[in-house]
Design a protein around this motif. Structure first.
Motif, PDB file in Angstrom:
ATOM      1  N   PRO A 120       0.822  -1.218  -0.020  1.00 50.50           N
ATOM      2  CA  PRO A 120       0.293  -0.047  -0.050  1.00 50.50           C
ATOM      3  C   PRO A 120       0.670   1.272  -0.190  1.00 50.50           C
ATOM      4  O   PRO A 120       1.822   1.225   0.812  1.00 50.50           O
ATOM      5  CB  PRO A 120      -0.896  -0.149   1.239  1.00 50.50           C
ATOM      6  N   ILE A 121       0.524   2.325  -0.716  1.00 51.37           N
ATOM      7  CA  ILE A 121       1.165   3.408  -0.986  1.00 51.37           C
ATOM      8  C   ILE A 121       0.421   4.547  -0.814  1.00 51.37           C
ATOM      9  O   ILE A 121      -0.826   4.756  -1.213  1.00 51.37           O
ATOM     10  CB  ILE A 121       1.945   3.809  -2.520  1.00 51.37           C
ATOM     11  N   ASP A 122       0.760   5.569   0.127  1.00 53.05           N
ATOM     12  CA  ASP A 122      -0.045   6.779   0.421  1.00 53.05           C
ATOM     13  C   ASP A 122       1.061   7.965   0.459  1.00 53.05           C
ATOM     14  O   ASP A 122       1.664   8.260   1.583  1.00 53.05           O
ATOM     15  CB  ASP A 122      -0.677   6.639   1.838  1.00 53.05           C
ATOM     16  N   ARG A 123       1.296   8.719  -0.580  1.00 46.56           N
ATOM     17  CA  ARG A 123       2.298   9.711  -0.872  1.00 46.56           C
ATOM     18  C   ARG A 123       1.830  11.035   0.036  1.00 46.56           C
ATOM     19  O   ARG A 123       2.578  11.696   0.520  1.00 46.56           O
ATOM     20  CB  ARG A 123       2.444   9.942  -2.278  1.00 46.56           C
ATOM     21  N   ALA A 173      -5.170  -8.232  -6.213  1.00 44.40           N
ATOM     22  CA  ALA A 173      -5.159  -6.905  -6.237  1.00 44.40           C
ATOM     23  C   ALA A 173      -6.634  -6.560  -5.630  1.00 44.40           C
ATOM     24  O   ALA A 173      -7.429  -7.346  -5.159  1.00 44.40           O
ATOM     25  CB  ALA A 173      -5.318  -6.528  -7.619  1.00 44.40           C
ATOM     26  N   ALA A 174      -6.726  -5.370  -5.618  1.00 44.00           N
ATOM     27  CA  ALA A 174      -8.084  -4.634  -4.833  1.00 44.00           C
ATOM     28  C   ALA A 174      -9.214  -5.360  -5.353  1.00 44.00           C
ATOM     29  O   ALA A 174      -9.263  -5.631  -6.719  1.00 44.00           O
ATOM     30  CB  ALA A 174      -8.314  -3.338  -4.991  1.00 44.00           C
ATOM     31  N   ILE A 175     -10.256  -5.770  -4.602  1.00 42.80           N
ATOM     32  CA  ILE A 175     -11.574  -6.533  -5.309  1.00 42.80           C
ATOM     33  C   ILE A 175     -12.569  -5.730  -4.897  1.00 42.80           C
ATOM     34  O   ILE A 175     -12.849  -5.371  -3.627  1.00 42.80           O
ATOM     35  CB  ILE A 175     -11.379  -7.752  -4.710  1.00 42.80           C
ATOM     36  N   SER A 176     -13.823  -5.722  -5.750  1.00 43.85           N
ATOM     37  CA  SER A 176     -14.930  -5.172  -5.408  1.00 43.85           C
ATOM     38  C   SER A 176     -15.740  -6.115  -4.687  1.00 43.85           C
ATOM     39  O   SER A 176     -15.706  -7.352  -4.759  1.00 43.85           O
ATOM     40  CB  SER A 176     -15.657  -4.615  -6.647  1.00 43.85           C
ATOM     41  N   GLN A 177     -16.964  -5.635  -4.233  1.00 41.10           N
ATOM     42  CA  GLN A 177     -17.993  -6.524  -3.363  1.00 41.10           C
ATOM     43  C   GLN A 177     -18.476  -7.385  -4.411  1.00 41.10           C
ATOM     44  O   GLN A 177     -18.663  -8.412  -4.122  1.00 41.10           O
ATOM     45  CB  GLN A 177     -18.996  -5.556  -2.771  1.00 41.10           C
ATOM     46  N   HIS A 178     -18.842  -6.993  -5.515  1.00 42.50           N
ATOM     47  CA  HIS A 178     -19.381  -7.631  -6.543  1.00 42.50           C
ATOM     48  C   HIS A 178     -18.459  -9.041  -6.943  1.00 42.50           C
ATOM     49  O   HIS A 178     -18.992 -10.244  -7.094  1.00 42.50           O
ATOM     50  CB  HIS A 178     -19.595  -7.214  -7.855  1.00 42.50           C
ATOM     51  N   GLU A 179     -17.100  -8.610  -6.884  1.00 48.02           N
ATOM     52  CA  GLU A 179     -16.354  -9.766  -7.396  1.00 48.02           C
ATOM     53  C   GLU A 179     -16.017 -10.742  -6.144  1.00 48.02           C
ATOM     54  O   GLU A 179     -15.761 -11.801  -6.277  1.00 48.02           O
ATOM     55  CB  GLU A 179     -14.712  -9.002  -7.732  1.00 48.02           C
ATOM     56  N   VAL A 203     -13.967  -0.157   4.076  1.00 44.28           N
ATOM     57  CA  VAL A 203     -13.053   0.654   3.380  1.00 44.28           C
ATOM     58  C   VAL A 203     -11.612   0.247   3.708  1.00 44.28           C
ATOM     59  O   VAL A 203     -10.858   0.363   4.823  1.00 44.28           O
ATOM     60  CB  VAL A 203     -12.990   2.347   3.850  1.00 44.28           C
ATOM     61  N   GLY A 204     -11.186  -0.422   2.615  1.00 44.25           N
ATOM     62  CA  GLY A 204      -9.875  -1.079   2.551  1.00 44.25           C
ATOM     63  C   GLY A 204      -9.916  -2.513   2.414  1.00 44.25           C
ATOM     64  O   GLY A 204     -10.738  -3.064   1.691  1.00 44.25           O
ATOM     65  N   GLY A 205      -8.772  -3.173   2.292  1.00 45.96           N
ATOM     66  CA  GLY A 205      -8.447  -4.552   1.703  1.00 45.96           C
ATOM     67  C   GLY A 205      -9.353  -5.572   2.486  1.00 45.96           C
ATOM     68  O   GLY A 205      -9.330  -5.587   3.657  1.00 45.96           O
ATOM     69  N   GLN A 248     -21.224  -1.664   1.155  1.00 46.18           N
ATOM     70  CA  GLN A 248     -20.480  -0.915   0.195  1.00 46.18           C
ATOM     71  C   GLN A 248     -19.002  -1.611   0.422  1.00 46.18           C
ATOM     72  O   GLN A 248     -18.506  -1.481   1.449  1.00 46.18           O
ATOM     73  CB  GLN A 248     -20.544   0.525   0.238  1.00 46.18           C
ATOM     74  N   VAL A 249     -18.148  -1.775  -0.418  1.00 42.04           N
ATOM     75  CA  VAL A 249     -17.047  -2.363  -0.244  1.00 42.04           C
ATOM     76  C   VAL A 249     -15.977  -1.305  -1.139  1.00 42.04           C
ATOM     77  O   VAL A 249     -16.309  -1.248  -2.518  1.00 42.04           O
ATOM     78  CB  VAL A 249     -16.541  -3.907  -0.819  1.00 42.04           C
ATOM     79  N   ILE A 250     -15.221  -0.800  -0.381  1.00 37.57           N
ATOM     80  CA  ILE A 250     -14.544   0.480  -1.082  1.00 37.57           C
ATOM     81  C   ILE A 250     -12.945   0.094  -0.997  1.00 37.57           C
ATOM     82  O   ILE A 250     -12.255  -0.095   0.240  1.00 37.57           O
ATOM     83  CB  ILE A 250     -14.493   1.944  -0.198  1.00 37.57           C
ATOM     84  N   PRO A 251     -12.314  -0.056  -2.075  1.00 35.79           N
ATOM     85  CA  PRO A 251     -10.674  -0.463  -1.766  1.00 35.79           C
ATOM     86  C   PRO A 251      -9.921   0.363  -1.278  1.00 35.79           C
ATOM     87  O   PRO A 251     -10.314   1.582  -0.948  1.00 35.79           O
ATOM     88  CB  PRO A 251     -10.480  -0.532  -3.493  1.00 35.79           C
ATOM     89  N   GLN A 252      -8.758   0.247  -0.852  1.00 33.91           N
ATOM     90  CA  GLN A 252      -7.933   0.860  -0.033  1.00 33.91           C
ATOM     91  C   GLN A 252      -7.764   2.516  -0.687  1.00 33.91           C
ATOM     92  O   GLN A 252      -7.788   2.502  -1.974  1.00 33.91           O
ATOM     93  CB  GLN A 252      -6.325   0.196   0.128  1.00 33.91           C
ATOM     94  N   VAL A 253      -7.992   3.080   0.364  1.00 35.27           N
ATOM     95  CA  VAL A 253      -7.852   4.685  -0.073  1.00 35.27           C
ATOM     96  C   VAL A 253      -6.486   5.494   0.835  1.00 35.27           C
ATOM     97  O   VAL A 253      -5.947   4.680   1.709  1.00 35.27           O
ATOM     98  CB  VAL A 253      -9.020   5.434   0.195  1.00 35.27           C
ATOM     99  N   SER A 254      -6.340   6.662   0.250  1.00 34.52           N
ATOM    100  CA  SER A 254      -5.433   7.386   1.159  1.00 34.52           C
ATOM    101  C   SER A 254      -6.008   7.573   2.554  1.00 34.52           C
ATOM    102  O   SER A 254      -6.949   7.428   2.870  1.00 34.52           O
ATOM    103  CB  SER A 254      -4.924   8.716   0.705  1.00 34.52           C
ATOM    104  N   HIS A 255      -4.895   7.829   3.543  1.00 30.86           N
ATOM    105  CA  HIS A 255      -5.407   8.190   4.946  1.00 30.86           C
ATOM    106  C   HIS A 255      -6.287   9.325   4.871  1.00 30.86           C
ATOM    107  O   HIS A 255      -7.223   9.249   5.654  1.00 30.86           O
ATOM    108  CB  HIS A 255      -4.152   8.531   5.861  1.00 30.86           C
ATOM    109  N   ARG A 256      -5.973  10.243   4.187  1.00 34.73           N
ATOM    110  CA  ARG A 256      -6.950  11.644   4.310  1.00 34.73           C
ATOM    111  C   ARG A 256      -8.276  11.177   3.773  1.00 34.73           C
ATOM    112  O   ARG A 256      -9.475  11.419   4.219  1.00 34.73           O
ATOM    113  CB  ARG A 256      -6.414  12.548   3.056  1.00 34.73           C
TER     114      ARG A 256
END
Length: 470
Positions: free
Chosen positions: A55-58, A96-102, A322-324, A344-352
């Motif tokens: 995971p990368i968060d610049r 890799a990141a996966i959606s709720q449907h998948e 929200v996350g893996g 709702q399944v939301i793949p990994q996002v930035s900390h903000r």
């Protein structure tokens, strides 16, 4: 109190832009220590050498003061190549990141394979070839899979010390390779060393099945003892871990121990954009990864029962993850059409962005099964948000934080009727006008990252007084 600025070598494999678990504790300390008289050089891993799919968060880099020097090194590729060979032989890869449907689509297909893979000993005894593979895995995973950083880290740390003349070493783990690097540097230089255990290790409840009496387990016990013996100060992050370490190591070594909890960065909450006074539906949000025992299965079962009994309608509820999500948990997302409407399944996002999802929510959700000694870092951000918390956790450190500060209901993760009752109570409150913010009962001040950094500053001063004697 410092009469002149001192130089610290910070050994942290996990450092921005790498955004693995534990990074926020290190970022807070690195952000605020310079204000207290410490000049920091962070020794870490260069981005091209991060493990695949890291995971990368610049955006986290913006929190690092310009005065902080960062030395990013390569890693030794030989061990990594061995792991690639081992994974190829086993046919495994990290998805890799996966959606709720998948997730729903793949759950049934993967369940049988996961059960067989998770319980190999129950199906057949290990053969000679498998024992050989396991031995190679053990030998190349001591103290952990990030040990391939060790040669370059030690080399660069010694070169940095020759140039900078550090006054102190601070290492933060996991990975426990960080502490092994620090021990080598202390033995070569005699510098005082502060070892921060963000998690327990050799006797961690969730690692018992993994380590056990294996070579890695025995090595973990021996190395942990070495780290505790050689460090000048040992930081632990909950009272429960402190008690366990004290009981294990005895009164003499326990004089080195202190607790500095996790916390939140107050600058993340200085001027939040407030959401509408009341959401159109009750939003329950979990931020962070779901893996191993951190399964929402019982939570979903309670939701299913409330929906089936008509105590809540799908249009009144939204559940966000929200996350893996680890593949072994895909099957838990197989649910009724009514419940599926709410998830709702939301793949990994930035900390903000994760903080934004928390801010939009009515209730923030903690899943912490299988351990009584640790507290997930996200709970302190939840406190910073001043949101009601629903905690599914056994009696222990996490339950204590929620109950002591009156943050919301605490239910054992296996107590289905209790989970159902807690959800029902939250739904009733939501219908009566919305979920009220908790009082937090002193938690906002207690877990302020600036204050926690002052506590680490004090430990640094004690280690300097100790003079690196270990």
């Amino acid at each position: 109190m410092l009469t002149s600025r001192k130089k610290v070598l910070v050994i942290a494999y996990i450092f921005p832009p790498l955004a693995r678990a534990g990074v926020h504790r290190t970022v807070r300390f690195v952000r605020y220590l310079p204000e207290l008289g410490w000049d920091l050089t962070v020794l870490t891993v260069a981005e091209p050498y991060y493990p695949p799919n890291s995971p990368i968060d610049r955006e986290l880099l913006k929190k690092i003061p310009a005065t902080v020097k960062v030395a990013a090194t390569p890693v030794f590729r030989g061990v990594e190549n061995l792991f690639r060979i081992k994974k190829a032989l086993r046919g495994k890869h990290k998805p890799a990141a996966i959606s709720q449907h998948e997730i729903t689509k793949k759950a049934a297909a993967t369940e049988a394979a996961q059960i067989a893979d998770n319980h190999p000993a129950a199906t057949k005894p290990r053969g000679l070839v498998q024992r050989g593979k396991d031995l190679i895995t053990d030998l190349t995973s001591i103290p952990d899979k990030d040990v391939n950083w060790l040669p370059h880290a030690v080399k660069h740390a010694l070169a940095l010390h020759r140039r900078e003349k550090f006054d102190l070493i601070y290492s933060t783990a996991p990975p426990f390779t960080d502490h092994l690097v620090a021990q080598f540097i202390k033995q070569r230089t005699g510098l005082p060393w502060v070892a921060d255990f963000r998690d327990p290790w050799a006797r961690a409840p969730w690692k018992a099945e993994i380590l056990g009496s294996s070579l890695r387990g025995k090595a973990a016990a021996k190395l942990e003892h070495q780290f505790v013996r050689h460090a000048d100060r040992v930081i632990l992050n909950t009272d429960w871990i402190h008690r366990e370490f004290t009981q294990h190591y005895g009164a003499n070594l326990s004089r080195k121990f202190t607790v500095i909890t996790n916390g939140f960065d107050p600058q993340d909450f200085t001027d939040p954009v407030m959401p509408p006074a009341r959401n159109a539906k009750m939003i329950i949000t979990h931020t962070g990864a779901l893996y191993r025992k951190r399964s929402p299965e019982q939570f979903f079962a309670a939701c299913e029962r409330l929906l089936a009994q008509g105590k809540i309608a799908p249009h009144e509820l939204e559940i966000r993850f929200v996350g893996g999500i680890a593949p072994e948990l895909y099957r838990t997302f197989e649910c009724s059409a009514a419940l599926r409407q709410t998830i709702q399944v939301i793949p990994q996002v930035s900390h903000r962005e994760a903080l934004g999802y928390q801010l939009q929510s009515d209730v923030l959700f903690i899943l912490q099964p299988g351990t009584s000694v640790s507290v997930p870092g996200k709970i302190f951000e939840y406190i910073g948000m001043r949101k009601r918390i629903l905690a599914l956790t056994p009696a222990g450190a996490t339950a204590d934080v929620v109950r002591d500060h009156q943050l919301g209901p605490v239910v054992d993760p296996e107590d289905l009727p209790g989970i159902e009752a807690a959800l029902n109570q939250l739904v009733d409150e939501y219908r009566r006008g919305g979920i009220a913010s908790p009082s937090v009962n002193g938690a906002f001040k207690k877990y302020d990252g600036v204050e926690l950094t002052r506590q680490l500053h004090h430990e640094f001063l004690l280690s300097l007084e100790h003079g690196g004697r270990g």
